[in-house]
Design a protein around this motif. Structure first.
Motif, PDB file in Angstrom:
ATOM      1  N   TYR A  12      83.658  37.566  89.041  1.00 58.03           N
ATOM      2  CA  TYR A  12      84.815  38.464  89.020  1.00 58.03           C
ATOM      3  C   TYR A  12      85.544  38.401  90.359  1.00 58.03           C
ATOM      4  CZ  TYR A  12      83.706  40.817  84.592  1.00 58.03           C
ATOM      5  OH  TYR A  12      83.504  41.107  83.273  1.00 58.03           O
ATOM      6  N   ASN A  13      86.874  38.393  90.291  1.00 57.50           N
ATOM      7  CA  ASN A  13      87.694  38.345  91.499  1.00 57.50           C
ATOM      8  C   ASN A  13      89.047  38.995  91.215  1.00 57.50           C
ATOM      9  OD1 ASN A  13      88.491  37.673  94.140  1.00 57.50           O
ATOM     10  ND2 ASN A  13      89.314  35.698  93.484  1.00 57.50           N
ATOM     11  N   PRO A  14      89.067  40.271  90.780  1.00 50.87           N
ATOM     12  CA  PRO A  14      90.327  40.906  90.367  1.00 50.87           C
ATOM     13  C   PRO A  14      91.280  41.076  91.540  1.00 50.87           C
ATOM     14  CG  PRO A  14      88.588  42.547  90.556  1.00 50.87           C
ATOM     15  CD  PRO A  14      87.927  41.203  90.721  1.00 50.87           C
ATOM     16  N   SER A  15      92.588  41.089  91.233  1.00 52.68           N
ATOM     17  CA  SER A  15      93.586  41.091  92.300  1.00 52.68           C
ATOM     18  C   SER A  15      94.550  42.264  92.247  1.00 52.68           C
ATOM     19  CB  SER A  15      94.389  39.786  92.251  1.00 52.68           C
ATOM     20  OG  SER A  15      95.007  39.620  90.994  1.00 52.68           O
ATOM     21  N   SER A  16      94.433  43.136  91.250  1.00 52.67           N
ATOM     22  CA  SER A  16      95.362  44.260  91.130  1.00 52.67           C
ATOM     23  C   SER A  16      94.595  45.522  90.759  1.00 52.67           C
ATOM     24  CB  SER A  16      96.406  43.972  90.038  1.00 52.67           C
ATOM     25  OG  SER A  16      95.803  44.036  88.751  1.00 52.67           O
ATOM     26  N   PRO A  17      95.210  46.698  90.915  1.00 52.42           N
ATOM     27  CA  PRO A  17      94.540  47.920  90.447  1.00 52.42           C
ATOM     28  C   PRO A  17      94.185  47.861  88.967  1.00 52.42           C
ATOM     29  CG  PRO A  17      96.361  48.488  91.892  1.00 52.42           C
ATOM     30  CD  PRO A  17      96.459  47.004  91.652  1.00 52.42           C
ATOM     31  N   TYR A  18      95.033  47.227  88.154  1.00 47.88           N
ATOM     32  CA  TYR A  18      94.708  47.081  86.734  1.00 47.88           C
ATOM     33  C   TYR A  18      93.449  46.250  86.540  1.00 47.88           C
ATOM     34  CZ  TYR A  18      94.714  44.783  82.176  1.00 47.88           C
ATOM     35  OH  TYR A  18      94.329  44.255  80.979  1.00 47.88           O
ATOM     36  N   SER A  19      93.459  45.018  87.059  1.00 47.56           N
ATOM     37  CA  SER A  19      92.334  44.119  86.797  1.00 47.56           C
ATOM     38  C   SER A  19      91.056  44.596  87.473  1.00 47.56           C
ATOM     39  CB  SER A  19      92.674  42.685  87.225  1.00 47.56           C
ATOM     40  OG  SER A  19      93.048  42.620  88.580  1.00 47.56           O
ATOM     41  N   SER A  20      91.165  45.257  88.613  1.00 44.33           N
ATOM     42  CA  SER A  20      89.953  45.740  89.283  1.00 44.33           C
ATOM     43  C   SER A  20      89.321  46.894  88.513  1.00 44.33           C
ATOM     44  CB  SER A  20      90.262  46.157  90.721  1.00 44.33           C
ATOM     45  OG  SER A  20      91.185  47.224  90.769  1.00 44.33           O
ATOM     46  N   THR A  21      90.128  47.765  87.914  1.00 41.97           N
ATOM     47  CA  THR A  21      89.543  48.859  87.134  1.00 41.97           C
ATOM     48  C   THR A  21      88.967  48.345  85.819  1.00 41.97           C
ATOM     49  OG1 THR A  21      91.756  49.417  86.263  1.00 41.97           O
ATOM     50  CG2 THR A  21      90.947  50.697  88.151  1.00 41.97           C
ATOM     51  N   LYS A  22      89.570  47.298  85.255  1.00 38.61           N
ATOM     52  CA  LYS A  22      88.971  46.695  84.063  1.00 38.61           C
ATOM     53  C   LYS A  22      87.658  45.990  84.422  1.00 38.61           C
ATOM     54  CE  LYS A  22      89.990  46.533  80.396  1.00 38.61           C
ATOM     55  NZ  LYS A  22      89.574  47.460  79.288  1.00 38.61           N
ATOM     56  N   ALA A  23      87.619  45.329  85.567  1.00 38.59           N
ATOM     57  CA  ALA A  23      86.373  44.707  86.016  1.00 38.59           C
ATOM     58  C   ALA A  23      85.286  45.762  86.196  1.00 38.59           C
ATOM     59  CB  ALA A  23      86.604  43.945  87.320  1.00 38.59           C
ATOM     60  N   GLY A  24      85.659  46.885  86.801  1.00 36.87           N
ATOM     61  CA  GLY A  24      84.700  47.966  86.973  1.00 36.87           C
ATOM     62  C   GLY A  24      84.188  48.506  85.649  1.00 36.87           C
ATOM     63  N   SER A  25      85.073  48.606  84.661  1.00 34.71           N
ATOM     64  CA  SER A  25      84.647  49.109  83.352  1.00 34.71           C
ATOM     65  C   SER A  25      83.681  48.133  82.683  1.00 34.71           C
ATOM     66  CB  SER A  25      85.864  49.373  82.456  1.00 34.71           C
ATOM     67  OG  SER A  25      86.476  48.169  82.025  1.00 34.71           O
ATOM     68  N   ASP A  26      83.920  46.819  82.840  1.00 35.31           N
ATOM     69  CA  ASP A  26      82.995  45.820  82.299  1.00 35.31           C
ATOM     70  C   ASP A  26      81.607  45.990  82.911  1.00 35.31           C
ATOM     71  OD1 ASP A  26      85.347  44.867  81.195  1.00 35.31           O
ATOM     72  OD2 ASP A  26      85.194  42.868  82.059  1.00 35.31           O
ATOM     73  N   LEU A  27      81.567  46.194  84.216  1.00 31.46           N
ATOM     74  CA  LEU A  27      80.281  46.327  84.903  1.00 31.46           C
ATOM     75  C   LEU A  27      79.552  47.591  84.481  1.00 31.46           C
ATOM     76  CD1 LEU A  27      81.291  45.093  88.480  1.00 31.46           C
ATOM     77  CD2 LEU A  27      80.166  43.808  86.653  1.00 31.46           C
ATOM     78  N   LEU A  28      80.293  48.649  84.210  1.00 28.84           N
ATOM     79  CA  LEU A  28      79.666  49.855  83.680  1.00 28.84           C
ATOM     80  C   LEU A  28      78.984  49.564  82.348  1.00 28.84           C
ATOM     81  CD1 LEU A  28      82.380  52.602  84.376  1.00 28.84           C
ATOM     82  CD2 LEU A  28      80.140  52.409  85.471  1.00 28.84           C
ATOM     83  N   VAL A  29      79.664  48.846  81.469  1.00 27.59           N
ATOM     84  CA  VAL A  29      79.078  48.533  80.163  1.00 27.59           C
ATOM     85  C   VAL A  29      77.795  47.729  80.343  1.00 27.59           C
ATOM     86  CG1 VAL A  29      79.426  47.375  77.948  1.00 27.59           C
ATOM     87  CG2 VAL A  29      81.325  48.592  79.020  1.00 27.59           C
ATOM     88  N   ARG A  30      77.842  46.710  81.184  1.00 32.20           N
ATOM     89  CA  ARG A  30      76.653  45.886  81.398  1.00 32.20           C
ATOM     90  C   ARG A  30      75.497  46.717  81.962  1.00 32.20           C
ATOM     91  NH1 ARG A  30      79.274  40.373  84.084  1.00 32.20           N
ATOM     92  NH2 ARG A  30      80.582  39.817  82.304  1.00 32.20           N
ATOM     93  N   ALA A  31      75.807  47.645  82.866  1.00 27.42           N
ATOM     94  CA  ALA A  31      74.764  48.498  83.432  1.00 27.42           C
ATOM     95  C   ALA A  31      74.170  49.429  82.387  1.00 27.42           C
ATOM     96  CB  ALA A  31      75.339  49.305  84.596  1.00 27.42           C
ATOM     97  N   TRP A  32      74.993  49.970  81.499  1.00 23.65           N
ATOM     98  CA  TRP A  32      74.498  50.885  80.460  1.00 23.65           C
ATOM     99  C   TRP A  32      73.654  50.130  79.420  1.00 23.65           C
ATOM    100  CZ3 TRP A  32      76.750  53.374  84.033  1.00 23.65           C
ATOM    101  CH2 TRP A  32      76.800  54.757  84.051  1.00 23.65           C
ATOM    102  N   VAL A  33      73.974  48.855  79.196  1.00 26.21           N
ATOM    103  CA  VAL A  33      73.137  48.040  78.315  1.00 26.21           C
ATOM    104  C   VAL A  33      71.754  47.854  78.932  1.00 26.21           C
ATOM    105  CG1 VAL A  33      72.820  45.721  77.345  1.00 26.21           C
ATOM    106  CG2 VAL A  33      75.059  46.814  77.230  1.00 26.21           C
ATOM    107  N   ARG A  34      71.743  47.488  80.199  1.00 24.33           N
ATOM    108  CA  ARG A  34      70.466  47.187  80.861  1.00 24.33           C
ATOM    109  C   ARG A  34      69.660  48.444  81.169  1.00 24.33           C
ATOM    110  NH1 ARG A  34      69.342  42.943  85.822  1.00 24.33           N
ATOM    111  NH2 ARG A  34      67.186  43.580  86.229  1.00 24.33           N
ATOM    112  N   SER A  35      70.329  49.484  81.640  1.00 20.96           N
ATOM    113  CA  SER A  35      69.614  50.682  82.075  1.00 20.96           C
ATOM    114  C   SER A  35      69.240  51.612  80.932  1.00 20.96           C
ATOM    115  CB  SER A  35      70.464  51.459  83.090  1.00 20.96           C
ATOM    116  OG  SER A  35      70.715  50.678  84.244  1.00 20.96           O
ATOM    117  N   PHE A  36      70.113  51.673  79.899  1.00 28.01           N
ATOM    118  CA  PHE A  36      69.926  52.672  78.845  1.00 28.01           C
ATOM    119  C   PHE A  36      69.832  52.065  77.444  1.00 28.01           C
ATOM    120  CE2 PHE A  36      72.606  54.813  82.186  1.00 28.01           C
ATOM    121  CZ  PHE A  36      71.576  55.566  82.739  1.00 28.01           C
TER     122      PHE A  36
END
Length: 331
Positions: free
Chosen positions: A141-165
């Protein structure tokens, strides 16, 4: 199947609602949409008697939780997605894209609901124009705007909830969509509606920025394929090998609408404008057996132009305000 579609009155979400009801007539569809400027209940005209529309915010747990509890599947389209707007005010992007995703994930965790997360190729940043590489599921991941960085963050949340919960989730990152019901602030519908109004199209900078275009219908068939057959916890990239630079797109729109292909205006470029996006869809095609219907961008674009010509009542109320905003920005 009881399906909750967030952002189902927006561009891709509304198309997903129509396709779901067309292909899966027994589905019970609920749409959760905040009905901001980009959400339009008119986009659900024709299926409104088959859809429960809830006006609400994905970041509001009191609204989200009972809807998730009553659903077998959540498909999360709701997002602030326009790069220009994120540069002017990042606040709603953080709220919707990050807090909204967190709120949904907590709800699906409580209720054991299947979840699919819609994201963008912009989380990967951009590629050089002469780089033969394409984005894959393993691209950092290498987002360059507030839009793409918040979408990148949301993707990482999903991956964490899969692994953790152990949340039962899949993810997809798609290239640039085009087609019916897209808000006219976006690149392709803005040029089409400008020409309908006798106004020259507007091209950012030199127009060399490359996007990988996919018809919205193809995006949504891929989403359903991932939901049906994708591996839980995995990410699939959705693309249709539709790379074309913005200058070529504008010239093709002009040609298809009967104008001189060079009759457009250059305007100020977007700050930090990404150079090139390109999707490698190998995993989606080989593992899940998906392929696009609209393999010819020219014919898909012609269909899109025809839709905007035939549905002026849908986009006309927004046109003056959109162009006034761009004029104030010199674009």
């Amino acid at each position: 199947m009881r399906v909750l579609i967030t952002g189902g009155a927006g561009f891709i979400g509304a198309n997903f609602v129509h396709q779901t009801l067309e292909d899966r007539p027994d589905a019970e569809v609920t749409v959760l949409d905040k009905l901001t400027y980009a959400g339009n209940a008119e986009s659900l005209r024709g299926v409104s008697d088959r859809v429960k529309l809830v006006e609400g915010d994905v970041a509001d747990a009191d609204t989200v939780d009972p809807l998730v509890a009553q659903s077998d599947l959540v498909v999360h389209f709701a997002a602030e997605s326009h790069n220009d707007n994120s540069l002017n005010d990042p606040t709603p992007f953080v709220t919707t894209n990050l807090i909204g995703t967190f709120t949904l994930l907590e709800a699906v965790r409580r209720h054991g609901t299947r979840y699919h997360h819609i994201s963008t190729d912009e989380v990967y940043g951009d590629l050089e124009l002469d780089d033969p590489a394409k984005f894959t599921e393993h691209t950092p991941y290498n987002p360059s705007s507030p839009y793409s960085s918040t979408k990148a963050g949301s993707d990482l949340l999903v991956r964490a909830w899969v692994r953790s919960f152990n949340v039962a989730a899949t993810l997809s990152n798609c290239s640039n969509n085009y087609g019916p019901y897209q808000h006219i602030e976006k690149f392709i519908p803005r040029q089409i509606t400008n020409l309908i109004d006798g106004v020259k199209p507007k091209l950012y900078g030199a127009g060399q920025n490359v996007r990988d275009w996919i018809h919205v219908r193809d995006h949504n068939t891929a989403v359903w394929r991932i939901i049906d057959a994708g591996q839980i916890g995995e990410t699939y990239l959705i693309g249709a090998d539709g790379e074309m630079n913005n200058k070529e797109v504008v010239e093709l729109i002009l040609e298809l609408m009967g104008h001189d292909p060079h009759d457009y205006e250059h305007v100020a470029d977007r700050p930090g404008h990404d150079l090139r996006y390109a999707i490698d869809n190998t995993r989606l095609c080989e593992e899940l057996g998906w392929e696009p219907e609209f393999k010819d961008f020219r014919s898909g674009l012609a269909d899109t132009i025809a839709w905007y010509k035939e549905n002026e009542a849908w986009w006309r109320p927004q046109k003056a305000e959109v162009e006034a905003k761009y004029a104030a920005q010199g674009q």
